[in-house]
Structures are given as C-alpha cells and as structure tokens.
Design a protein around this motif. Sequence first.
Motif, mmCIF file in Angstrom:
data_model
loop_
_atom_site.group_PDB
_atom_site.id
_atom_site.type_symbol
_atom_site.label_atom_id
_atom_site.label_comp_id
_atom_site.label_asym_id
_atom_site.label_seq_id
_atom_site.Cartn_x
_atom_site.Cartn_y
_atom_site.Cartn_z
ATOM 1 N N LEU A 17 0.864 -1.175 0.000
ATOM 2 C CA LEU A 17 0.000 0.000 0.000
ATOM 3 C C LEU A 17 0.901 1.225 0.000
ATOM 4 O O LEU A 17 1.866 1.287 0.736
ATOM 5 C CB LEU A 17 -0.866 -0.014 1.246
ATOM 6 N N THR A 39 0.491 3.246 8.860
ATOM 7 C CA THR A 39 -0.944 3.007 8.718
ATOM 8 C C THR A 39 -1.669 4.168 8.071
ATOM 9 O O THR A 39 -2.803 4.038 7.656
ATOM 10 C CB THR A 39 -1.594 2.812 10.096
ATOM 11 N N THR A 42 -5.668 9.375 10.195
ATOM 12 C CA THR A 42 -6.987 9.890 9.834
ATOM 13 C C THR A 42 -7.279 11.172 10.575
ATOM 14 O O THR A 42 -8.255 11.843 10.301
ATOM 15 C CB THR A 42 -8.081 8.870 10.182
ATOM 16 N N SER B 327 -4.710 1.554 15.086
ATOM 17 C CA SER B 327 -3.827 1.450 13.919
ATOM 18 C C SER B 327 -4.547 0.803 12.740
ATOM 19 O O SER B 327 -4.433 1.254 11.596
ATOM 20 C CB SER B 327 -2.586 0.626 14.270
ATOM 21 N N THR B 329 -7.711 0.746 12.097
ATOM 22 C CA THR B 329 -8.730 1.653 11.566
ATOM 23 C C THR B 329 -8.109 2.677 10.617
ATOM 24 O O THR B 329 -8.666 2.975 9.553
ATOM 25 C CB THR B 329 -9.473 2.346 12.724
ATOM 26 N N GLN B 330 -6.950 3.195 10.999
ATOM 27 C CA GLN B 330 -6.272 4.156 10.121
ATOM 28 C C GLN B 330 -5.845 3.488 8.816
ATOM 29 O O GLN B 330 -5.950 4.076 7.738
ATOM 30 C CB GLN B 330 -5.040 4.735 10.837
ATOM 31 N N TYR B 331 -5.373 2.267 8.938
ATOM 32 C CA TYR B 331 -4.930 1.520 7.763
ATOM 33 C C TYR B 331 -6.104 1.238 6.828
ATOM 34 O O TYR B 331 -6.006 1.387 5.609
ATOM 35 C CB TYR B 331 -4.289 0.211 8.235
ATOM 36 N N ALA B 333 -8.811 2.981 6.569
ATOM 37 C CA ALA B 333 -9.219 4.241 5.934
ATOM 38 C C ALA B 333 -8.375 4.519 4.694
ATOM 39 O O ALA B 333 -8.879 4.941 3.651
ATOM 40 C CB ALA B 333 -9.106 5.397 6.928
ATOM 41 N N LYS B 334 -7.072 4.268 4.820
ATOM 42 C CA LYS B 334 -6.168 4.510 3.700
ATOM 43 C C LYS B 334 -6.420 3.514 2.572
ATOM 44 O O LYS B 334 -6.513 3.895 1.399
ATOM 45 C CB LYS B 334 -4.704 4.422 4.185
ATOM 46 N N ALA B 335 -6.559 2.250 2.933
ATOM 47 C CA ALA B 335 -6.796 1.211 1.916
ATOM 48 C C ALA B 335 -8.138 1.419 1.214
ATOM 49 O O ALA B 335 -8.241 1.261 -0.009
ATOM 50 C CB ALA B 335 -6.735 -0.175 2.558
ATOM 51 N N TYR B 339 -8.450 1.806 -2.723
ATOM 52 C CA TYR B 339 -8.936 0.689 -3.530
ATOM 53 C C TYR B 339 -10.427 0.675 -3.819
ATOM 54 O O TYR B 339 -10.846 0.224 -4.876
ATOM 55 C CB TYR B 339 -8.553 -0.642 -2.870
ATOM 56 N N ASP B 347 -19.898 2.382 3.943
ATOM 57 C CA ASP B 347 -19.808 2.187 5.401
ATOM 58 C C ASP B 347 -18.887 1.014 5.656
ATOM 59 O O ASP B 347 -18.983 0.005 4.957
ATOM 60 C CB ASP B 347 -21.149 1.743 5.998
ATOM 61 N N PHE B 360 -15.475 2.141 13.208
ATOM 62 C CA PHE B 360 -16.445 2.362 12.164
ATOM 63 C C PHE B 360 -15.911 3.466 11.265
ATOM 64 O O PHE B 360 -15.311 4.430 11.735
ATOM 65 C CB PHE B 360 -17.757 2.741 12.858
ATOM 66 N N ALA B 362 -16.930 5.739 7.529
ATOM 67 C CA ALA B 362 -18.001 6.001 6.570
ATOM 68 C C ALA B 362 -17.655 7.195 5.707
ATOM 69 O O ALA B 362 -16.962 8.122 6.139
ATOM 70 C CB ALA B 362 -19.325 6.275 7.290
ATOM 71 N N TYR B 371 -14.807 9.385 7.355
ATOM 72 C CA TYR B 371 -14.999 9.681 8.773
ATOM 73 C C TYR B 371 -14.650 8.399 9.522
ATOM 74 O O TYR B 371 -15.085 7.326 9.127
ATOM 75 C CB TYR B 371 -16.460 10.061 9.027
ATOM 76 N N THR B 372 -13.842 8.507 10.569
ATOM 77 C CA THR B 372 -13.503 7.301 11.324
ATOM 78 C C THR B 372 -13.819 7.497 12.796
ATOM 79 O O THR B 372 -13.714 8.609 13.329
ATOM 80 C CB THR B 372 -12.000 6.952 11.211
ATOM 81 N N HIS B 373 -14.184 6.429 13.432
ATOM 82 C CA HIS B 373 -14.437 6.483 14.874
ATOM 83 C C HIS B 373 -14.087 5.149 15.509
ATOM 84 O O HIS B 373 -14.566 4.104 15.075
ATOM 85 C CB HIS B 373 -15.895 6.822 15.156
#
Lengths: 378, 378
Positions: A17, A39, A42, B327, B329-331, B333-335, B339, B347, B360, B362, B371-373
């Motif tokens: 990635l 990572t 965000t 970590s 979750t951040q990954y 978000a990027k992927a 992709y 979502d 989560f 979205a 948006y990440t949480h």
Amino acid sequence: MVTLGLSTLLLTACGNLGSSSGTTTNTNEESASSGYQTTGQTNDSEYTGVIINGRYRTNKSRGVGVSQNSENLLNLKSFESGLTDISKEYFSTKDYVFQEGQTLSKSTVEDWLARKSSKNPDGLNPEDNGKNGENERNPMYVQQIEEQDYMKEDSKGNLSLAGITVGIGMNRKDYYQKEEYGATYVTNISKEEMEKQGKIAAAKVVARLRAKVGNDVPIVVAMYQQAEIDSLVGGSFYAYTEVKAGSSEITNWTDTDISSYVFPATSTKSVPNDNDEAAFESFKNKIQNFFPNLAGVTAQAKYKGKNLQGLKVTITTQFYSETEITSFTQYVAKAAKTYLPSGIPVDIQVKGSDGTVQSFLAKTAKDSSYYTHVFTSY
Amino acid sequence: MVTLGLSTLLLTACGNLGSSSGTTTNTNEESASSGYQTTGQTNDSEYTGVIINGRYRTNKSRGVGVSQNSENLLNLKSFESGLTDISKEYFSTKDYVFQEGQTLSKSTVEDWLARKSSKNPDGLNPEDNGKNGENERNPMYVQQIEEQDYMKEDSKGNLSLAGITVGIGMNRKDYYQKEEYGATYVTNISKEEMEKQGKIAAAKVVARLRAKVGNDVPIVVAMYQQAEIDSLVGGSFYAYTEVKAGSSEITNWTDTDISSYVFPATSTKSVPNDNDEAAFESFKNKIQNFFPNLAGVTAQAKYKGKNLQGLKVTITTQFYSETEITSFTQYVAKAAKTYLPSGIPVDIQVKGSDGTVQSFLAKTAKDSSYYTHVFTSY
C-alpha cells in the motif's frame, strides 16, 4: 476470552500500500533490508502506526494484556487509551510514529508479573508466603505492564526508537482462589500501599528497560490503578513521570487527578459534580419514554478533579423497525445537544435489545452538533 | 427473536423537548388537544418523525414486520430503508414529516397476510387447497406489508396526512413445514408468477386503503422481492407506482433495476460489474494480512443495473489491544480510499472476534476521505 471468529478465508498475494505523506518506502533500522510503511493518519490527534512488509508490527508481548485483564477487559481498554494519551504529552503525534512495544517480550512481561521466587528472580510481585488468608497472604500488587515505542525517522530515512512509554497497572483489590476453580477471595490493598509498591516496581522496570534500550531515549512511566472486576468503567492513571535520556532514576512523580465514573450515580457511588448528574438525568428522562418500551441509558464519564472531560453514553432499547431507529437517532441527537454538557467529547451508542449497535452519535469538544450514523443494511 | 434487554429502570417525569425549527408545539389533527413535536432532523436527506406528548408515534401494526421476517431480518431492514427511499421521490424530506403508518392496524395486516378463507375473506394469500407437496400446494405469495404516512402542516399549524406509501413484500420462495417443528420445505415461485400475484395484491391493497383514508391523498405502492432465508443481503424493490389523489386504480408500474449483492462474489453468485469485484478483492487482500491472524472481509453492495450505488463492508478480526484497533482503523481508511470505488457511499464496520463493533468508517458519495471512529472506553 478471545476466540478467532473467522471461517475459512482465501489467502491471496498482498501488494504494498502506498505509504503516507513523508514516509515513502524506507529501510528500517532493525531490519535494514525491508521497507516500512505506516498506517496513515486519519486525524491529527492520533499516531500513525508502523507496518513492516505489509503487516502490522504487533507488540512483542501481544496477548499478555488480554489474559491479565480477562476478568474485566475495560481495564485493558482504558489502560491502553490512557497510556497513549499520556504519551502524547511527551511525543507529539506530528513528529513521532507509534510502534507497539518491541523491547519487552511476552515471556519477560509474564515473568515480571509473576511472583518472585528462586526460579523467577525477576518477579515484581512478592514471594508466596505460604498463607492464603485475605489479610495474611502476600497480595499481587502489579497486574499489567505494557510498553509503547515512539519512533522518529532519521536523516537517512531510517525509523529509529526515540522514546518509550511504559504503563504499570496496580491492584487495589487482588482477587484470588484458594483452590483451583474454587470461590474467589480478595485481598484489599490500601491506596498508600499501592502507591508505595508501585514506586518500587517502577524503579525496577525503568532500570531494566534502560539496560535493554541504552541511554539514548527518554522513558515515560505511567502508573494505573486497576478497576474492580465488576466495574462498568476501567481504572485510571494516578501518576506519571519522565526519565530523561541518560538517566535510569525516577526523581519525581506528577500526580493526575483523573478518574472514571458511571452515570447514573447511585447512593453508594456518586459523581464529582452534581450539575453533570442533573444534566444526564434530564437527558435520560427525555430519552427513556420515547417508545412504549423503556430505554436503558447509562454512561461512562471521565473527570479531572471536578471537571468533566468526556462522556460515553450507551442507550439500549427494543426496536421494531428501521424507521424507529432513524427517528430515535434524530431525537437522541436533539436531546443530547439540549441536555448534555457542552465543550466535551461525547459518544453515544444506540443498541438493540440483542446488544448490536444500531446507530451511533458523536461530537468532539469543539462541535456543537452531533455526527450521526444509522447502521443500515442492503 | 426480539427480547426486551432491559433491567429494571426508574421511570421519572418526562418534560417536553423543544421542537425543531418551524414546528413549534402545535395541535394535531387526530388529537386536537395534544401538542405534537418532531424528532428533529440531523440531515437534510432524512425525514423528521412525529412525536405526540413526548412519545414516538409507533406504527399501528408495530411488530408484524419483525415476526413476518423472523427467518431473515435483513428482509425487514432493506424493505423499510428501500420504502423510505422510494417515498423520497414523491414526498420531499423538506416539506413532509414522516409518521409511522396509522391506518392499517396489526390485526388488519395480519389478516391480509394470511390465507383467504371463509373466516378471513380479506386474506391476500390463496386458500389452502389441502395439499402439501411443493408443487401442488398453493404457496404464500405475500410475505409483508407496511404502511408509511407522510404528513404536512396545514395553515392552522395542524399536522395532516398528505401521502401514504405502502410496501408489499413478495416471495420467490415460500418456506413451509408439513408438520409443526418438522423439516422446512420450499415452494418456488417464478418471477412472472410473483409479479402477477403482486399486481393482484397491490390492486386490492390500494382499493382498501383508498376506502379507509378517503380521496385526498396520493398512495405510492412499492413491490419488493424477499431475499432467501440464508441470504446475506435483503431483497429489493422491483417496481413502484403512484396512485394519485382521487383515484384507486393502478394504471402503470415503474420497474426498478435495483438489486443487492454480496462481496466477495462466488462461482455461483456473481456481481454485475467485474471492476467492482476486482477493486473489492484488492482492498480485501490489503486488509486481510495486516495482523498475523487473518481478517474476514465481506460487503453488501447495492446495484442499479451495472452501476454500484453503495457498499456496506464488514471486517472481522481478532484484536489484542486498543492500539491495534486504532492502527487498523487508520490503515483501513487509507486502503479504502485507495482501492474501493469512489463516488458512492461506503460504510465499514470493524468487528472483534466476539462480534462487537470496535470501530467504524463512513463516507458519503461526495466525500473523498472517510470519517472514522474508534469505540473506546473510559
């Protein structure tokens, strides 16, 4: 406690990635032939994490925390979140990259957390004195230890260790069995004794860590008081300190005044500020009667002294339709904005009667309105 | 299926929540002495809902949908979401207020959904012919019916009915038992037969609804094909129409080309567009090997013809710490940004091995980032 909830999955090749801004595929200090990625980030207030060869670099003592806190996993969750928060005071999320602890192995941490004995000279907990009465035995003082590494990229693009944070979780209550599968007994530990034993353990941990990592990096130590096993919130950090590069002595401690509480308060467990309790009660009353069936409304609250730092609300009710979930979520957003304290971060999870999250609302300290999301299905 | 997950809760007095903009406490057409409020609106694209005396006005047939879809609740979720979406084409979220259906009572809907008989002349499903062979018996064609009301405020500030939407869920497979607690058999229904029977049922429903509500409001009818009981996505709406005020005849139908699919595709169940499948596979491969233990990655996809309309991704993996969740979750978000297809709402739910949501992500169709949480605990 933790089982692998996966059915058979096809494993296929995994490409690289693209790495996040600033850290293009570099070589890593510890494994110079392999590139590292991160990572991605965000949010400015979170650290990016280290990925080696497409895989997350997990903690060398991965899993110890889960087993040490199996009786109340909230102690693990709040311990790790709090440890990361304290780290941010020393290692900015802008300049440092987070890496799961790589110095302390699983067996090292397990040995340290066990009792001292002829076979285990490194045990931080006292020797077994052969007694099993609540007030006669030697309790286990130290419950969990976790290392976090903070990395910086050097001028050659290598990632190297630039700081370590270590958290030490201390018991106020030591739960034990007199015989296997027997009843659970508890040895109470006074606050003073916990703090005293914590200082002794911290001094040993710092000296040992310094011997392992050398003199170049600061070591931050944070002391955590474990919550009781039936608590609905985790414990809290009561003190921390930085041992600067070159030193292996702790000279002074910074006390925190942070604690977690549960709303609604009860006659035996109050909260630090009555106004917050009144606000929560107004919110709860507003929500509770929305449907003919009652909703359960509880919250975790974080305090610094008498000042509320944040709320995590859980609402449980029985829904009969998707439209009810959507309407309820809108109503909760309005009620939360009207009644809950402003200027703090608030999370609200709305759960169905089977415990699954149906919707979710959140605001940061700065926001006045809530982000809302209903979990729908195609 | 649905149980009330509440412990004893204290009931206290419930005040009035200030109503949302534009609709200050007005009297309601149906109960002129009581005020109405609305749920408030968190988002322009959602309807506000009706509250009477601080309580949500629930559907008169509340609970029928849950029992009619107990074998696969996804059919209820997608039915209700889709019905609301179709309603938005006729009743704008700006001008109309949503009210759960108040015309069709629980016993009415239950009678309509049952077989026709001397005792139940209103049954929309055919009489029992006494046979129980898969191809000899009369199948149950109509599985669920739901009414939604769309309200407008009149010049006196009263809220009155301004439109009705009714959804009718049709079976392609009718599951039945030959004896109580016996094996499950299935009668297959062809697409043509389903559509034919659906038109017959819709005509009856419209005529009966018209008789109940009078001539003043339009009635939108939407036809839904139920998904199979083991499906990982709900069914989909295949046709809809508007019966204008004053009329009780359906003159023509608008066919939709909307269907839901599951990613990853299998050899027996493909998806409409290979590019989407390839994008999803790239994302999945990227995510799956992040931890030493594999992650499960699946998605629900909504299509209009060959065009992807949205994705709902579920990732399940085993976490050993909070830092791993952050970590990961951040990954993700990027992927996901790299992709997954852009220009559609996505979502992503990240679940632990015990099935609880850990984080989560979205984005809406317009957003480029997520948006990440992360669900943390104090």
